[in-house]
Enzyme design. Structure first.
Site, PDB file in Angstrom:
ATOM      1  N   LYS A  54       0.844  -1.202   0.000  1.00  0.00           N
ATOM      2  CA  LYS A  54       0.000   0.000   0.000  1.00  0.00           C
ATOM      3  C   LYS A  54       0.878   1.250   0.000  1.00  0.00           C
ATOM      4  CE  LYS A  54      -3.783  -2.386   2.313  1.00  0.00           C
ATOM      5  NZ  LYS A  54      -4.501  -2.698   3.546  1.00  0.00           N
ATOM      6  N   GLN A  98      -4.630  -1.839   9.843  1.00  0.00           N
ATOM      7  CA  GLN A  98      -4.526  -3.134   9.154  1.00  0.00           C
ATOM      8  C   GLN A  98      -5.094  -4.256  10.031  1.00  0.00           C
ATOM      9  OE1 GLN A  98      -3.321  -3.586   5.909  1.00  0.00           O
ATOM     10  NE2 GLN A  98      -4.084  -5.665   6.187  1.00  0.00           N
ATOM     11  N   ASP A 121     -11.000   2.626   4.260  1.00  0.00           N
ATOM     12  CA  ASP A 121     -11.385   1.216   4.115  1.00  0.00           C
ATOM     13  C   ASP A 121     -12.914   1.078   4.089  1.00  0.00           C
ATOM     14  OD1 ASP A 121      -9.110  -0.325   3.780  1.00  0.00           O
ATOM     15  OD2 ASP A 121      -8.758  -0.590   5.936  1.00  0.00           O
TER      16      ASP A 121
END
Ligand code: NDP
Length: 286
Positions: A54, A98, A121
């Site tokens: 990422k 994460q 997200d």
């Protein structure tokens, strides 16, 4: 019949190019560089790879990135404080924590603490609710990648019977909600399957578009696919033969009309859509 291969890697490269151009216009016009902050708790090898990828993708798109690392043993309060600091930091436009998190930390407490306007997200309940109501702020990255792949590969979604196997909050549920919305990229008839679904093969065989998000190597066999169907394989499974999807790819090739490979299918699109959301977050916040 040999299925057309849907090259997610090439499409992701195209989308990333588009985003790089948009970022450079954005920086020129607004004088601000979009910034994504990621939090990584612990040493999970797969999570480390995902976060590194990422960051690298951000760099290539001209997006700044921050990585905040906490020990595997860190407490919930410590993580919540870090999230609060990033919420308050005007230099951070998008942020993600994460997953998975260590057992002592309740993921739902952390995800709800993220400022919904920075929640790239799209896991915050506010963003999930907006998605369900058909007025999303951000679309979750993997489902958005799947939708983009279908749209850009000119696979007709409207009116199609889409069968999704897997009902997770990250993939199956939001994707079902997206594809059933009215309008472009939607208007499908969606069936969402899971481990309690009866006669699963009968259901999957009725799919014009079959999407596998299960987490079991080669679970979808050729006899579960309608001839000519589009098969999207979200699964990533580490096996002795390397990375494989949830679909028995070699056998499916002979039955499906179009199919994504693993690796090189949905995976690269997920990161491209994260960049998209980060730029959108910066645009909305400034
Ligand atoms: P989860 O483990 O959260 O969910 C798996 C789903 O599959 C559940 O709904 C489960 O049903 C269902 N399932 C399990 N066994 C069966 C079965 N025998 N028959 C029917 N359904 C079954 O997985 P995720 O959604 O997080 O991930 C799915 C896969 O996608 C994984 O391989 C993951 O690595 C990959 N992934 C890939 C991404 C990418 O970028 N390409 C991003 C995210 C995930 P039930 O709910 O009843 O338990």
């Amino acid at each position: 019949m040999t299925a057309r291969i849907l090259d997610g890697k090439a499409l992701a490269a195209t989308i990333r190019e588009e985003i790089r151009d948009e970022v450079s216009r954005f920086v020129e016009q607004r004088g601000v560089q979009p910034c994504l902050a990621a939090v990584l708790v612990g040493e999970d090898p797969a999570s480390q790879v995902y976060v590194r990828n990422k960051q690298r993708a951000c760099e290539r798109a001209g997006i700044a990135s921050q990585l905040h690392r906490l020990a595997e043993t860190c407490g919930e309060d410590e993580l919540l404080q870090l999230v609060a600091d990033m919420n308050a930091d005007p230099a951070v436009h998008g942020m993600l924590v994460q997953l998975p998190l260590p057992a002592q930390i309740r993921a739902e407490k952390v995800l709800v603490a993220v400022d919904p306007a920075k929640d790239v997200d799209a896991f915050h309940p506010e963003n999930v609710g907006r998605l369900v109501q058909g007025r999303p702020r951000f679309l979750p990255c993997t489902p958005h990648g799947v939708q983009q792949l279908l749209v850009r590969e000119s696979i007709e979604i409207a009116g199609a019977h889409v069968v999704i196997v897997g009902r997770s909050d990250i993939v199956g549920k939001p994707l079902a909600n997206m594809l059933v919305q009215r309008g472009a990229g939607g208007d499908a008839t969606v069936t969402l399957c899971h481990s309690r679904t009866r006669e699963l093969a009968d259901v999957t065989r009725s799919a014009d578009i079959l999407i596998a998000a299960i987490g079991r190597a080669r679970f979808i066999t050729a006899d579960m696919i309608k001839p000519g169907a589009t098969v999207i394989d979200v699964g990533i499974n580490r096996t002795d033969d390397g990375l494989v999807g949830d679909v028995d790819f070699e056998a499916a090739l002979a039955v499906a009309g179009a199919i994504t490979p693993v690796p090189g299918g949905v995976g690269p699109l997920t990161i491209a859509m994260l960049l998209h959301n980060t730029l959108a977050a910066a645009g909305a916040l400034i």
